[in-house]
Design an enzyme around this catalytic site. Structure first.
Site, PDB file in Angstrom:
ATOM      1  N   TRP A 270      -7.464   1.663   6.366  1.00  0.00           N
ATOM      2  CA  TRP A 270      -6.147   1.008   6.347  1.00  0.00           C
ATOM      3  C   TRP A 270      -6.226  -0.413   6.887  1.00  0.00           C
ATOM      4  CZ3 TRP A 270      -3.115  -1.196  10.116  1.00  0.00           C
ATOM      5  CH2 TRP A 270      -1.788  -1.492   9.753  1.00  0.00           C
TER       6      TRP A 270
ATOM      7  N   ASP B 183      -3.127   6.035   2.746  1.00  0.00           N
ATOM      8  CA  ASP B 183      -2.867   6.650   4.046  1.00  0.00           C
ATOM      9  C   ASP B 183      -1.760   5.948   4.827  1.00  0.00           C
ATOM     10  OD1 ASP B 183      -4.990   8.553   3.712  1.00  0.00           O
ATOM     11  OD2 ASP B 183      -6.401   6.927   4.101  1.00  0.00           O
ATOM     12  N   ASP B 184      -1.121   4.977   4.212  1.00  0.00           N
ATOM     13  CA  ASP B 184      -0.066   4.236   4.877  1.00  0.00           C
ATOM     14  C   ASP B 184       1.221   5.067   4.885  1.00  0.00           C
ATOM     15  OD1 ASP B 184       0.747   1.159   5.618  1.00  0.00           O
ATOM     16  OD2 ASP B 184       2.398   2.237   4.670  1.00  0.00           O
ATOM     17  N   PHE B 185       1.818   5.267   6.066  1.00  0.00           N
ATOM     18  CA  PHE B 185       3.012   6.102   6.162  1.00  0.00           C
ATOM     19  C   PHE B 185       4.158   5.529   5.339  1.00  0.00           C
ATOM     20  CE2 PHE B 185       7.145   7.058   8.030  1.00  0.00           C
ATOM     21  CZ  PHE B 185       7.147   8.442   7.933  1.00  0.00           C
TER      22      PHE B 185
END
Length: 235
Positions: free
Chosen positions: A159, A178-180
């Site tokens: 990230w 994988d970024d919220f």
């Protein structure tokens, strides 16, 4: 013309040219994403033209340090930490030499955790050794080459390098799985009960390619929707 004045003029001209180039690329990206399905089309209508603002004037060393500050923190908290760091150096960004020699307690006073300080020291050392490439070399490397090289540093995951690719190197096809914010934005876009799986988002990224970065920008803003809002028109 004095060298400093010439450099400032060149920077201004480059910024003006980049603004025009960005608008053209963002328009093409929006058109591509709107064709994916009706949900994407509605999201783009709601949010309008992408206004993503990269920071290409930053070198990879500075970009990585800044990205570490934002790891797992709200933007306002990270901004405050970076503000205190710059205040230590008369409002300029510290060089790799300065960061490497900075006392741990000094960095702790800025708000960095001990784990992040280890990462910052590793970044400074890697910048001095050449492991972190200069801007001209980074521009010649592929996304995966940079990810593989930089994730060898402690505390630097995929990230963090993706943020470098998006904001400093201006890569257009980075879709951070994988970024919220991306995950939550897609959940809201599709009215999903749970966050999408990584496998699901991989397929989304393929559909958005070659404009994954712009897709991420739209999903970050979709993530700002509150759960009680029923439609994207309410954004």
């Amino acid at each position: 013309m004095h060298k400093v004045q010439r450099d400032q003029a060149m920077t201004k001209n480059n910024k003006n040219n980049n603004t025009g180039n960005h608008k053209d690329r963002y328009r093409l990206a929006s058109e591509h994403l709107a064709k994916i399905d009706a949900d994407w089309a509605q999201l783009i209508i709601t949010l309008g033209m992408c206004t993503h603002l990269p920071k290409p004037e930053r070198d990879p060393y500075e970009a990585l340090v800044r990205a570490v500050a934002y790891q797992q923190l709200h933007a306002r908290a990270a901004d405050a930490i970076l503000g205190r760091l710059l205040a230590l150096y008369q409002q300029r960004f510290p060089t790799a030499e300065e960061l490497q020699s900075a006392e741990e307690e000094l960095l702790r006073s800025c708000g960095f955790s001990r784990r992040k300080i280890v990462t910052l020291k590793a970044i400074a050392e890697a910048a001095l050794s050449g492991l972190i490439p200069c801007r001209s070399l980074a521009d010649k490397m592929t996304d995966e080459e940079l990810i593989l090289r930089l994730t060898s540093l402690p505390g630097i995951g995929r990230w963090t390098v993706e943020m470098l690719l998006i904001y400093t190197l201006e890569r257009l096809d980075i879709f951070p799985l994988d970024d919220f914010g991306v995950r939550n934005g897609y959940r809201k876009l599709k009215s999903l009960k749970d966050l999408p799986s990584r496998k699901m988002l991989q397929q989304v990224g393929l559909a958005c390619s070659p404009y994954g970065t712009i897709a991420a920008w739209y999903l970050w803003r979709a993530s700002a929707l509150t759960d009680d809002k029923k439609t994207l028109e309410n954004l």
